[in-house]
Design a protein around this motif. Sequence first.
Motif, PDB file in Angstrom:
ATOM      1  N   GLN A 258      -3.703  19.726   0.394  1.00 26.31           N
ATOM      2  CA  GLN A 258      -2.983  18.537  -0.041  1.00 26.31           C
ATOM      3  C   GLN A 258      -3.969  17.434  -0.408  1.00 26.31           C
ATOM      4  O   GLN A 258      -5.044  17.328   0.183  1.00 26.31           O
ATOM      5  CB  GLN A 258      -2.080  17.991   1.067  1.00 26.31           C
ATOM      6  N   VAL A 259      -3.567  16.618  -1.374  1.00 25.82           N
ATOM      7  CA  VAL A 259      -4.328  15.422  -1.721  1.00 25.82           C
ATOM      8  C   VAL A 259      -3.424  14.220  -1.456  1.00 25.82           C
ATOM      9  O   VAL A 259      -2.291  14.172  -1.931  1.00 25.82           O
ATOM     10  CB  VAL A 259      -4.775  15.434  -3.194  1.00 25.82           C
ATOM     11  N   ALA A 260      -3.930  13.292  -0.659  1.00 32.26           N
ATOM     12  CA  ALA A 260      -3.221  12.037  -0.402  1.00 32.26           C
ATOM     13  C   ALA A 260      -3.905  10.960  -1.231  1.00 32.26           C
ATOM     14  O   ALA A 260      -5.110  10.716  -1.091  1.00 32.26           O
ATOM     15  CB  ALA A 260      -3.282  11.685   1.082  1.00 32.26           C
ATOM     16  N   TRP A 261      -3.156  10.345  -2.135  1.00 29.29           N
ATOM     17  CA  TRP A 261      -3.676   9.268  -2.983  1.00 29.29           C
ATOM     18  C   TRP A 261      -3.111   7.961  -2.444  1.00 29.29           C
ATOM     19  O   TRP A 261      -1.912   7.738  -2.472  1.00 29.29           O
ATOM     20  CB  TRP A 261      -3.254   9.500  -4.434  1.00 29.29           C
ATOM     21  N   VAL A 262      -3.985   7.096  -1.943  1.00 31.22           N
ATOM     22  CA  VAL A 262      -3.591   5.810  -1.366  1.00 31.22           C
ATOM     23  C   VAL A 262      -3.887   4.720  -2.390  1.00 31.22           C
ATOM     24  O   VAL A 262      -5.027   4.579  -2.846  1.00 31.22           O
ATOM     25  CB  VAL A 262      -4.356   5.540  -0.050  1.00 31.22           C
ATOM     26  N   TRP A 263      -2.862   3.974  -2.772  1.00 35.94           N
ATOM     27  CA  TRP A 263      -2.978   2.946  -3.805  1.00 35.94           C
ATOM     28  C   TRP A 263      -2.750   1.565  -3.197  1.00 35.94           C
ATOM     29  O   TRP A 263      -1.787   1.359  -2.453  1.00 35.94           O
ATOM     30  CB  TRP A 263      -1.957   3.204  -4.912  1.00 35.94           C
TER      31      TRP A 263
ATOM     32  N   VAL B 202       0.866  -1.181   0.000  1.00 39.67           N
ATOM     33  CA  VAL B 202       0.000   0.000   0.000  1.00 39.67           C
ATOM     34  C   VAL B 202       0.901   1.229   0.000  1.00 39.67           C
ATOM     35  O   VAL B 202       1.763   1.374   0.864  1.00 39.67           O
ATOM     36  CB  VAL B 202      -0.935   0.018   1.227  1.00 39.67           C
ATOM     37  N   SER B 203       0.711   2.098  -0.982  1.00 30.87           N
ATOM     38  CA  SER B 203       1.551   3.294  -1.075  1.00 30.87           C
ATOM     39  C   SER B 203       0.685   4.550  -1.020  1.00 30.87           C
ATOM     40  O   SER B 203      -0.505   4.511  -1.321  1.00 30.87           O
ATOM     41  CB  SER B 203       2.361   3.284  -2.375  1.00 30.87           C
ATOM     42  N   THR B 204       1.318   5.654  -0.631  1.00 29.35           N
ATOM     43  CA  THR B 204       0.632   6.938  -0.568  1.00 29.35           C
ATOM     44  C   THR B 204       1.475   7.987  -1.267  1.00 29.35           C
ATOM     45  O   THR B 204       2.657   8.128  -0.976  1.00 29.35           O
ATOM     46  CB  THR B 204       0.403   7.372   0.902  1.00 29.35           C
ATOM     47  N   ASP B 205       0.857   8.682  -2.198  1.00 32.50           N
ATOM     48  CA  ASP B 205       1.490   9.811  -2.874  1.00 32.50           C
ATOM     49  C   ASP B 205       0.798  11.082  -2.423  1.00 32.50           C
ATOM     50  O   ASP B 205      -0.441  11.116  -2.317  1.00 32.50           O
ATOM     51  CB  ASP B 205       1.381   9.680  -4.398  1.00 32.50           C
ATOM     52  N   ILE B 206       1.576  12.134  -2.165  1.00 34.39           N
ATOM     53  CA  ILE B 206       1.043  13.408  -1.707  1.00 34.39           C
ATOM     54  C   ILE B 206       1.215  14.438  -2.805  1.00 34.39           C
ATOM     55  O   ILE B 206       2.308  14.595  -3.354  1.00 34.39           O
ATOM     56  CB  ILE B 206       1.769  13.886  -0.424  1.00 34.39           C
ATOM     57  N   TYR B 207       0.145  15.141  -3.105  1.00 31.72           N
ATOM     58  CA  TYR B 207       0.160  16.202  -4.105  1.00 31.72           C
ATOM     59  C   TYR B 207      -0.258  17.506  -3.444  1.00 31.72           C
ATOM     60  O   TYR B 207      -1.296  17.560  -2.791  1.00 31.72           O
ATOM     61  CB  TYR B 207      -0.788  15.880  -5.257  1.00 31.72           C
ATOM     62  N   ASN B 208       0.566  18.535  -3.575  1.00 33.73           N
ATOM     63  CA  ASN B 208       0.239  19.848  -3.034  1.00 33.73           C
ATOM     64  C   ASN B 208      -0.532  20.634  -4.074  1.00 33.73           C
ATOM     65  O   ASN B 208      -0.144  20.692  -5.239  1.00 33.73           O
ATOM     66  CB  ASN B 208       1.507  20.602  -2.641  1.00 33.73           C
ATOM     67  N   GLU B 209      -1.634  21.226  -3.648  1.00 30.29           N
ATOM     68  CA  GLU B 209      -2.454  22.065  -4.494  1.00 30.29           C
ATOM     69  C   GLU B 209      -2.675  23.396  -3.794  1.00 30.29           C
ATOM     70  O   GLU B 209      -2.412  23.518  -2.597  1.00 30.29           O
ATOM     71  CB  GLU B 209      -3.800  21.389  -4.770  1.00 30.29           C
TER      72      GLU B 209
END
Length: 69
Positions: A19-24, A8-15
């Motif tokens: 922030q948006v945390a995308w959990v895959w 399970v991975s999490t990518d963080i995107y700053n807007e």
Amino acid sequence: MGDVPGCVSTDIYNEASGQVAWVWNACGNTQRARVVIGWGPDSDCFTIPPGSGAAYHCTFGNYGKTETC
């Protein structure tokens, strides 16, 4: 609550709006996870099927970690 498995991975995107945390979930089975935010509201618990993801948008605070739930 504990650590999510390594699949399970999490990518963080700053807007501009936070922030948006995308959990895959790349595991072979369904995972339950939540996003923990420092100085902000944590997400609800997501049920994420294999090969899918879930996004959590936080308007204040910073990503802390992703944990099981």
